[in-house]
Design a protein around this motif. Structure first.
Motif, short mmCIF file in Angstrom:
data_model
loop_
_atom_site.label_atom_id
_atom_site.label_comp_id
_atom_site.label_asym_id
_atom_site.label_seq_id
_atom_site.Cartn_x
_atom_site.Cartn_y
_atom_site.Cartn_z
N LYS B 194 0.83 -1.22 0.00
CA LYS B 194 0.00 0.00 0.00
C LYS B 194 0.86 1.26 0.00
O LYS B 194 0.54 2.24 -0.68
N ILE B 195 1.96 1.23 0.78
CA ILE B 195 2.85 2.39 0.83
C ILE B 195 3.44 2.66 -0.56
O ILE B 195 3.45 3.79 -1.03
N ASN B 203 0.68 10.34 -3.45
CA ASN B 203 -0.25 10.70 -2.37
C ASN B 203 0.48 10.70 -1.02
O ASN B 203 0.48 9.71 -0.29
N GLU B 204 1.09 11.82 -0.67
CA GLU B 204 1.91 11.94 0.56
C GLU B 204 1.13 11.55 1.81
O GLU B 204 1.64 10.88 2.70
N GLU B 205 -0.11 12.00 1.85
CA GLU B 205 -0.94 11.77 3.05
C GLU B 205 -1.18 10.28 3.27
O GLU B 205 -1.06 9.76 4.37
N ALA B 206 -1.50 9.60 2.16
CA ALA B 206 -1.76 8.15 2.25
C ALA B 206 -0.48 7.42 2.66
O ALA B 206 -0.51 6.49 3.47
N VAL B 207 0.67 7.87 2.11
CA VAL B 207 1.95 7.24 2.48
C VAL B 207 2.14 7.33 3.98
O VAL B 207 2.44 6.34 4.65
N LYS B 208 1.92 8.53 4.54
CA LYS B 208 2.11 8.75 5.97
C LYS B 208 1.15 7.86 6.79
O LYS B 208 1.53 7.22 7.76
N HIS B 209 -0.09 7.82 6.32
CA HIS B 209 -1.11 7.02 7.00
C HIS B 209 -0.70 5.55 7.07
O HIS B 209 -0.73 4.91 8.12
N PHE B 210 -0.27 5.01 5.93
CA PHE B 210 0.09 3.59 5.88
C PHE B 210 1.37 3.32 6.68
O PHE B 210 1.53 2.26 7.27
N GLN B 211 2.28 4.30 6.66
CA GLN B 211 3.50 4.12 7.44
C GLN B 211 3.19 4.03 8.93
O GLN B 211 3.75 3.21 9.66
N GLU B 212 2.27 4.88 9.38
CA GLU B 212 1.84 4.81 10.78
C GLU B 212 1.20 3.46 11.09
O GLU B 212 1.49 2.83 12.11
#
Lengths: 370, 370
Positions: B194-195, B203-212
Motif C-alpha cells: 500500500k505504501i 499521495n503523501e498523506e496516504a503514504v504517511k497514513h500507511f507508514q503509521e
C-alpha cells in the motif's frame, strides 16, 4: 542415494549398524536416550569441538573421508594433551540437502578409521538436517589416573619447554591448497569467458576447442610432488598418542601440556598465563620440516611465523623439570625437541631469534571470531 | 557489542568467567584441553543434541534466552529418561555475524537457569563462527547406579504403559506461533504494498497514513490470553526430574523408559521394537490439557493426532510391572497416567479409539531428514 529416502532413524541405522563396543568402559552405545560408561578407577576426560563448513573446512579440496578422519583426530588430540587415553566418541552432524548417503558413509569411514587407530568406541550422537552447509560436533571421552593428568597450569620456573614433531607444515599445506583452488577457479573463469566470446562471434570451432580445454582443466590434477608431507599434515593430521606412550616409557611426566591446534604462540601464552610464568623460546630450536621451509620460501612467507602461528599441527607442547634434560635428549631422534625454558612471569613470553634479538610472543593464531 | 571486539577467547572468558563447579563429580571445568570428572561408584551417562537455526528453532518467535533454556532442558530430559541424575554440560555454539555479545549472554542466561534448576555444572564447550545461522551442540553428562538405569528394552508382557503430564501442548503452541508469524508477515507485506502504491500515486498523506499503520503492526503484541500454557510448553519445556523423584519415592522402578521428544507414537515404537513386544494404548487415557483441546478445535487439528505425533513434550513414557497398578493409581493426581499395557510382539503396536476401533500406531513424528 538421497538421504530423505532413509530418514533420520534409517540413516542412523544404516551408518551405525556394524559399530561394536570394544572398551571395557563402554557399557551401552547407540540406541537409547544416553550412552552408558563405567569408570570406577580413573578420572573421566571430556572434550568437544564444533566444525562448520566454510569456516573450518572447505569441501572443494577436502574429501568427506578426510574430514571425518581429521574431525576425530582433533578431538582425540585433546585427550592425549591431558595425558589421557581416549575411549569413546559421540558424533553429531547437521547435513545440508546437497549431501548424499554416500557422503555420510565416506565421513564415517574416515572417522572410524581414526577411532580404530586408537581403539575408540562410537557410542552416540545426533543426525539432523541443515538449511545450508555441513555442521559437525564431536565429543571425545577418555580416562586418566588422577595422578597422571597433566593440566596447563603446572609449568615451573626452569622447566624445559618441548614440542613433538615439526610445526607449520599443516599451515603451508593449507596455503598450497588455497593457491591451487584459486588458480583452478581462475582458469575455469577464463575458459568460460572465452567460450562465451566464441559463441557470440558464432565461431563453432573455437567454442569446441575451448570446451575441450575446459574439460581438461576440470579433470586436471595439480602436481603436488615434493609437497606430499604438507598436504598430509593439513588433510590427515595425527594425534600424538605415540608421543604420550614414548614419554611414559621413558618415565617423563610433563608438568604442563596442551596440543598445538591454534598455533605455538597462542598455546605458549595459554600455558604461561595459566601457570603464571614466562618463557624463553629459541627460534633456531623450533622444528621445521624441509618441505615446510621450501614452500614458505616459494610463497614468500616467513617460515618461523608459519611455525609459530600456523596452527592445526596437533603436535604436543609440554614442559618438563630440567632434570629430565638428558632423558629428553635421548628422544630427540624420535621427534621430541627442546625449544626453550620457563622463566619468572615478569620476564614475559619471549622469542629469541637466530640473530639473538628478543621479541614478545603474541597470539596471532587462528581466531574464528575475528 | 560486536563479538569480533572480544574474539574467541575473549568471548569465552566473558561468558564463563563466573561459572563455578558445585558437583563433587566435577573436578575441572573450562580452561584446559578437557574437562575432568570423577565417577567412582556410578555409571556415567552421556547424551548429545544438535540444534540448527531454521530447522529446530525460529528466532522470529523464540528469544535467545528461551532457546538456551530449551536447548539445555532437551538434553537434561535424556538423562532423566535413563533414570539418571544430570551433573555436567558442555555447550558448543557456531555464531553468525548478525549476533551480538548480548545475544550470547541471553542464550547463556537461559541455559544456566535450566542448569541451576538441576544443579548442573557447565564444564566446557566450543565457541566458533558460522557463515550463516546459529548452530548449537549440547552434551549432558549424568550418573546413575548400575542397578537403577532404565533402558528402552526392558518392557515385558502385561506391563503397564504410563506417561507423565499431558501431551500435544508443545505442538499446538508451535502451530499458534507459526500462525501468528504468518499473519504478521502478511500484514507487513500488505502495508508495504500500500505504501508503494501511494508513493507511486504521489499521495503523501496516504503514504504517511500507511507508514503509521505499519509501525502499529510492527509493535503489535498478539493476544495469547487463554493460550499461555501452550506457549510455555513450546518455549520453556521442563525436563521431568520431579517425576523421576516421585517414582523413586513411591518405590516404582520402570522396566523401560524414554522421554517424549519426537512424539508418543514414535517413542512407543522404539520401546516395543527394542523390548520385542507390542502394546495396546487407549485413546481415552491419553492425557490432554484443555488448552490443547480448544486450540486443536480452533485449528481443525485432530487432538489425538497432535498428542500422538506432535513431539517436544519432554514428558516421560515408561512401563511398569502390573503389580505397581495401585501405586501408580495414587500418582494419577500428580500427573502419572496409565495409558495402556504391553502385549506379545505379534499383537502389534495398537491404538484403541474412543469408539473401540483399533489402529496400528505408525511413526509420524518429526523427522528432520525427510
Amino acid at each position: 542415494m538421497e538421504i530423505s529416502k532413509l530418514g533420520e532413524f534409517g540413516l542412523i541405522d544404516h551408518i551405525t549398524k556394524d559399530i561394536q563396543l570394544n572398551n571395557a568402559s563402554s557399557i551401552f552405545g547407540i540406541g537409547d536416550d544416553c550412552a552408558v560408561m563405567h569408570y570406577p578407577n580413573t578420572e573421566v576426560l571430556i572434550t568437544t569441538d564444533m566444525l562448520m563448513e566454510g569456516i573450518h573446512f572447505d569441501l572443494t579440496y577436502v574429501t568427506m573421508q578426510e574430514l571425518g578422519y581429521k574431525a576425530a583426530m582433533e578431538n582425540i588430540s585433546d585427550i592425549f594433551a591431558m595425558n589421557g587415553t581416549p575411549r569413546q566418541m559421540t558424533v553429531s552432524m547437521a547435513i545440508g540437502k546437497r549431501f548424499k548417503v554416500e557422503d555420510i558413509e565416506a565421513f564415517y569411514k574416515g572417522l572410524r578409521s581414526a577411532c580404530d587407530k586408537w581403539s575408540i568406541d562410537i557410542v552416540g550422537g545426533d543426525t539432523t538436517s541443515s538449511y545450508t552447509g555441513l555442521a559437525i560436533s564431536i565429543t571425545c571421552i577418555g580416562e586418566a589416573r588422577k595422578e597422571d593428568i597433566v593440566y596447563r597450569n603446572g609449568a615451573k620456573e626452569t622447566d624445559l619447554v618441548c614440542v613433538t614433531g615439526d610445526l607449520g607444515a599443516a599451515y603451508m599445506g593449507l596455503q598450497l591448497l588455497e593457491r591451487e583452488k584459486e588458480v583452478y577457479y581462475q582458469q575455469i573463469d577464463d575458459i568460460n569467458r572465452k567460450i562465451k566470446e566464441a559463441q557470440k562471434a558464432g565461431n563453432e570451432e573455437a567454442v569446441k576447442h575451448f570446451q575441450e580445454q575446459g574439460s581438461h582443466i576440470a579433470n586436471f590434477q595439480p602436481d603436488f610432488a615434493g609437497k606430499e608431507y604438507l598436504l598430509e599434515r593439513q588433510l590427515k593430521p595425527e594425534a600424538r598418542g605415540d608421543m604420550i606412550q614414548l614419554l611414559r616409557e621413558h618415565n617423563i611426566r610433563p608438568t604442563a601440556m596442551m596440543d598445538i591446534s591454534d598455533g605455538l604462540s597462542s598455546e605458549l601464552l595459554h600455558i604461561c598465563k595459566r601457570s603464571n610464568c614466562g618463557c624463553r623460546i629459541y627460534e633456531k630450536n623450533i622444528p621445521i620440516d624441509y618441505q615446510t621451509a621450501i614452500m614458505a620460501e616459494e610463497l614468500n612467507i616467513n617460515v618461523t611465523t608459519a611455525a609459530m602461528n600456523g596452527g592445526e599441527d596437533y603436535e604436543l607442547l609440554f614442559t618438563c623439570p630440567i632434570g629430565d634434560h638428558d632423558k629428553l635428549q635421548d628422544l630427540e631422534e624420535a621427534g621430541v625437541k627442546q625449544i626453550g625454558y620457563i622463566t619468572k612471569p615478569e620476564l614475559g613470553v619471549r622469542l629469541i631469534s637466530r640473530d639473538q634479538q628478543e621479541f614478545d610472543i603474541t597470539a596471532q593464531g587462528w581466531n574464528p571470531l575475528q
